[in-house]
Design an enzyme around this catalytic site. Structure first.
Site, short mmCIF file in Angstrom:
data_model
loop_
_atom_site.label_atom_id
_atom_site.label_comp_id
_atom_site.label_asym_id
_atom_site.label_seq_id
_atom_site.Cartn_x
_atom_site.Cartn_y
_atom_site.Cartn_z
CD GLU A 131 12.88 0.64 10.62
OE1 GLU A 131 13.32 1.48 11.06
OE2 GLU A 131 13.42 -0.58 10.87
CE LYS A 152 -1.86 3.14 1.91
NZ LYS A 152 -1.70 4.39 1.57
CD GLU A 192 9.73 12.74 11.93
OE1 GLU A 192 8.57 12.38 11.91
OE2 GLU A 192 10.54 12.30 11.53
CB CYS A 230 13.30 8.61 8.86
SG CYS A 230 14.37 7.73 7.94
#
Ligand code: NAD
Length: 489
Positions: free
Chosen positions: A246, A172, A379, A280
């Site tokens: 992750e 997906k 973040e 990331c």
């Protein structure tokens, strides 16, 4: 190119007939419509993958290797075509997009070979005339949920070890980057047996959740935000599925007073602004020793000003637009909040006025930030670097460990004692000395704390997609003295 779902090697619309738009973040034009799939489409894809698993798992690792090598070759052959789609869809400079395809090819080759070697082990026998084999077996259908920032590299990180281990997959893609994966599978996947690789596009809350909840998907591999990771873990718990997550990061850089200021400034700027900060393991905060802080900050600001924003297809472009309107708006809000909280913008801090269109944000450096500000704790996933001054390595270590994240960390120093003391004490899945954002296909990659569960890359990734079975062999075939009635009592 085909813009439908890919199920059982056949292209098809969503059963509902619904679609959603894919936008080019440079031109702000809609460039395609892809299926807005739901549970019905996921059911079809999982059924195909489940059927295909029967034969795919029986192949020898060498036979699977042949299929995977073919895909690696075709990926390289079509690299530029696929890279054009990546650049058009999510704004990445074309050269960086081409590197993503090379990544996919290398992962396919690496895991195809590794799976031939690492099939199991023989352990010491528990009784005479016996053997204990430990065999690693695939789980079945792997649900892969992929983000948009490195659509093909991150697809390869999951797909290559999962297939090599003998699983079949349903992917997906992110709603922001569905075309890249559809284009890759169209140009590369045609020789695979039907049902081994399937792609279903759709929204996270619909197609994504249907995949997570499907009872015939025993294992999920997800890359994305902490928030979605937690939601997936909760849903997966109902079926006790295996999950590999992750997730996000808030990677610190520590600049020690013995570091070369130019090297540290250039490295930090590259690590913070590459891919418009949408990595990331981006440099998300810098801790610099007080005695060199003024010089370092001046150099970092200079580096930020040098970054060339532009058309992803121009050779001179370092950084393209942010990948989507949503990501662009998030950046604007995060920077505005930091300003309100008292951070001082040294450069950037606003959308770029160089372009009439496109989601361009200026590389931004902040100082006068404090440890409780959101720009330090959460973040940003944006081209934004906040800098704080520190007095000692102990302080840098404590501040590096102060967020809920633990993905990566970098230190700039020539002092090996300082470097390894920091490596010992900072909770991060990857620790880099003197060069940020480094990873190695052969070394594990993943997060500590809320940055994730599980590892990609290396032998560790292959292990994520297999479970161990003990096979006990008795080659004596005799009555055993520990069976009922045989022990002389
Ligand atoms: P996201 O969590 O919004 O979406 C990621 C994927 O999950 C998309 O495919 C989305 O459609 C799907 N999704 C969303 N909600 C879902 C749900 N309820 N159920 C199932 N699937 C769902 O993240 P994003 O914005 O696409 O990606 C950015 C995030 O990814 C950042 O936090 C970044 O740090 C992280 N990331 C981590 C790594 C890593 O390796 N640790 C690598 C790249 C990106």
């Amino acid at each position: 190119m085909n813009t439908q779902n890919y199920i059982n090697n056949t292209w098809c619309d969503a059963e509902s007939g619904k679609t959603f738009d894919v936008e080019n973040p440079f031109t702000e034009e809609v460039i395609a419509k892809v299926p807005a799939s739901d549970e019905a489409d996921i059911n079809n894809a999982v059924a195909a993958a489940k059927t295909a698993f029967g034969d795919w798992r029986q192949l020898t690792a060498g036979e699977r290797k042949d299929y995977m090598r073919t895909m690696a070759d075709k990926s390289r052959e079509h690299a530029e075509e696929i890279a054009k789609t990546i650049s058009s869809e999510m704004g990445k400079p074309f050269g960086d997009a081409v590197s993503e395809i090379e990544d996919v090819a290398e992962y396919l080759e690496y895991y195809a070979e590794m799976a031939r070697d690492h099939v199991g082990r023989i352990v010491a026998p528990v009784v005479q005339k016996s053997m204990s084999l430990v065999r690693y077996e695939p789980y079945g259908v792997v649900g892969c949920i992929i983000p948009w920032n490195y659509p093909l590299s991150l697809m390869g990180w999951k797909l290559a070890p999962a297939l090599a281990a003998g699983n079949t997959i349903v992917m997906k893609p992110s709603e922001v980057s569905s075309l890249s994966i559809l284009h890759w599978i169209e140009l590369v996947g045609g020789d695979m047996p039907p049902g081994v690789m399937n792609v279903v596009t759709g929204l996270g809350g619909e197609a994504g959740e249907a995949l997570v909840k499907h009872p015939d998907v025993p294992i999920l591999t997800f890359t994305g935000s902490v928030q979605t990771g937690k939601r997936i873990a909760r849903l997966a718990a109902d079926h006790l599925k295996k999950v590999s997550l992750e997730l996000g990061g808030k990677d610190p850089v520590i600049v020690c007073d013995d570091a070369d200021i130019e090297v540290a400034a250039k490295g930090s700027a590259w690590g913070g602004f590459l891919n418009a900060g949408q990595v990331c393991t981006s440099v998300e905060r810098v801790y610099v020793f007080d005695s060199i802080a003024d010089k370092f900050i001046e150099a970092l600001v200079e580096e930020a000003k040098k970054v060339r924003l532009g058309d992803p297809f121009d050779k001179g472009t370092d950084v393209g637009p942010m990948s989507s309107k949503m990501q662009f708006s998030k950046t604007i809000n995060k920077v505005d909040l930091a300003k309100k909280e008292g951070a001082r913008v040294l450069t950037g801090g606003k959308k770029s006025d160089q372009f009439e269109k496109g989601y361009f944000y200026e590389p931004t450096v902040f100082d006068q930030v404090t440890s409780n500000m959101e720009i330090i704790m959460e973040e940003a996933f944006s081209p934004v670097i906040p800098v704080q001054r520190i007095k000692s390595l102990d302080e840098a270590i404590a501040m590096s460990n102060s967020t809920r994240y633990g993905l990566g960390c970098t230190i700039f120093t020539r002092d090996i004692e300082r470097a390894l003391t920091a490596a010992d004490n900072i909770q991060a899945g990857t620790f880099c000395i003197n060069s940020p954002l480094m990873e190695n296909m052969a070394a594990p990659f993943g997060g500590m704390k809320q940055s994730g569960i599980g590892r990609e890359h290396g032998i560790e990734a292959l292990e994520e997609f297999r479970e161990a079975k003990h096979i006990f062999i008795d080659y004596d075939h005799s009555n055993k003295d520990w069976w009922f009635g045989n022990n002389g009592d």
